[in-house]
Design a protein around this motif. Structure first.
Motif, short mmCIF file in Angstrom:
data_model
loop_
_atom_site.label_atom_id
_atom_site.label_comp_id
_atom_site.label_asym_id
_atom_site.label_seq_id
_atom_site.Cartn_x
_atom_site.Cartn_y
_atom_site.Cartn_z
N ARG A 80 -26.55 -37.49 7.99
CA ARG A 80 -28.34 -37.32 8.52
C ARG A 80 -28.97 -37.91 9.91
O ARG A 80 -28.33 -39.57 9.66
CB ARG A 80 -28.92 -38.43 7.09
N CYS A 81 -29.47 -37.44 10.12
CA CYS A 81 -30.39 -37.88 11.72
C CYS A 81 -31.30 -39.11 11.80
O CYS A 81 -32.06 -38.74 10.54
CB CYS A 81 -30.80 -36.67 12.38
N ALA A 82 -31.29 -40.28 12.15
CA ALA A 82 -31.69 -41.47 11.96
C ALA A 82 -33.49 -41.42 12.70
O ALA A 82 -34.10 -41.41 12.80
CB ALA A 82 -31.25 -42.50 12.44
N GLU A 83 -33.33 -39.92 13.73
CA GLU A 83 -34.68 -39.53 14.13
C GLU A 83 -35.15 -38.95 13.94
O GLU A 83 -36.90 -39.28 12.84
CB GLU A 83 -33.72 -38.89 15.44
N CYS A 84 -34.24 -37.75 12.94
CA CYS A 84 -35.91 -36.75 12.66
C CYS A 84 -35.29 -36.83 10.94
O CYS A 84 -36.09 -35.33 9.99
CB CYS A 84 -35.69 -35.87 12.84
N SER A 85 -33.79 -37.52 10.71
CA SER A 85 -33.99 -37.23 9.36
C SER A 85 -32.94 -35.95 8.35
O SER A 85 -33.12 -35.64 7.50
CB SER A 85 -35.12 -37.32 8.24
N VAL A 102 -23.77 -34.53 16.51
CA VAL A 102 -24.82 -35.15 17.20
C VAL A 102 -25.53 -33.89 15.98
O VAL A 102 -25.69 -32.76 15.66
CB VAL A 102 -24.66 -34.13 18.19
N CYS A 103 -27.39 -34.57 16.09
CA CYS A 103 -28.28 -33.98 15.57
C CYS A 103 -28.08 -32.25 16.31
O CYS A 103 -29.39 -32.46 17.16
CB CYS A 103 -29.59 -34.76 14.83
N PRO A 104 -28.66 -31.62 15.14
CA PRO A 104 -28.66 -30.18 15.85
C PRO A 104 -29.91 -29.78 16.29
O PRO A 104 -29.94 -28.85 16.43
CB PRO A 104 -27.89 -28.78 14.61
N GLN A 105 -30.67 -30.56 14.80
CA GLN A 105 -32.25 -30.16 14.87
C GLN A 105 -33.38 -30.86 16.15
O GLN A 105 -33.63 -30.60 17.31
CB GLN A 105 -32.93 -31.02 13.74
N CYS A 106 -32.78 -32.29 16.56
CA CYS A 106 -33.20 -32.77 17.67
C CYS A 106 -32.24 -33.94 18.99
O CYS A 106 -32.78 -34.05 19.94
CB CYS A 106 -34.08 -34.43 17.08
N GLU A 107 -30.92 -33.03 18.08
CA GLU A 107 -30.22 -33.83 19.45
C GLU A 107 -29.70 -35.01 19.13
O GLU A 107 -29.13 -36.01 20.44
CB GLU A 107 -30.20 -32.90 20.76
ZN LIG Z 1 -32.72 -35.54 14.50
#
Ligand SMILES: [Zn+2]
Length: 121
Positions: free
Chosen positions: A72-77, A88-93
């Protein structure tokens, strides 16, 4: 080969549980193995074959269920699956992530033969 130690632990837990239930033998041991563990299926099977003779699990089947890595991305969940080196988060990198799955190593369940049902298929 650290699979030897791992399988030895799995067998110990499984045979202890089977003995508690009064089982005659273990038919199947189902394990969940995360993709991010260093565990190699074939090495596990090899260890299983080597360690089961003479135990309740002699002749049992080892069923390995692989669990994909998910973080789970800490930036955008966002939650996403990934390999070992591409977290690496595919949504916000973003690359600050909390790992949710992928490091599992557990016996999910075992199937045993109980007294009185030996003749069942
Ligand atoms: Zn993200």
């Amino acid at each position: 080969m650290h699979e030897m130690g791992i399988v030895s632990g799995i067998l110990e837990a499984s045979t202890a549980a089977a003995r508690r239930e009064g089982a005659l033998s273990i038919r199947e041991i189902h394990v969940r193995v995360g993709d991010l563990t260093e565990i190699v299926d074939e090495a596990m099977r090899f260890a299983f074959e080597a360690l089961t003779p003479g135990t309740l699990a002699e002749g049992a089947q080892l069923v390995i269920e692989r669990v994909a890595a998910v973080s789970r991305c800490a930036e955008c969940s966002a939650e996403f699956s990934h390999g070992r080196f591409d977290i690496v988060c595919p949504q916000c990198e973003g690359f600050i992530c909390e790992m949710l799955h992928g490091r599992e190593l557990e016996v999910s369940h075992i199937e045993v033969a109980l007294p009185g049902e030996e003749d069942k298929p």
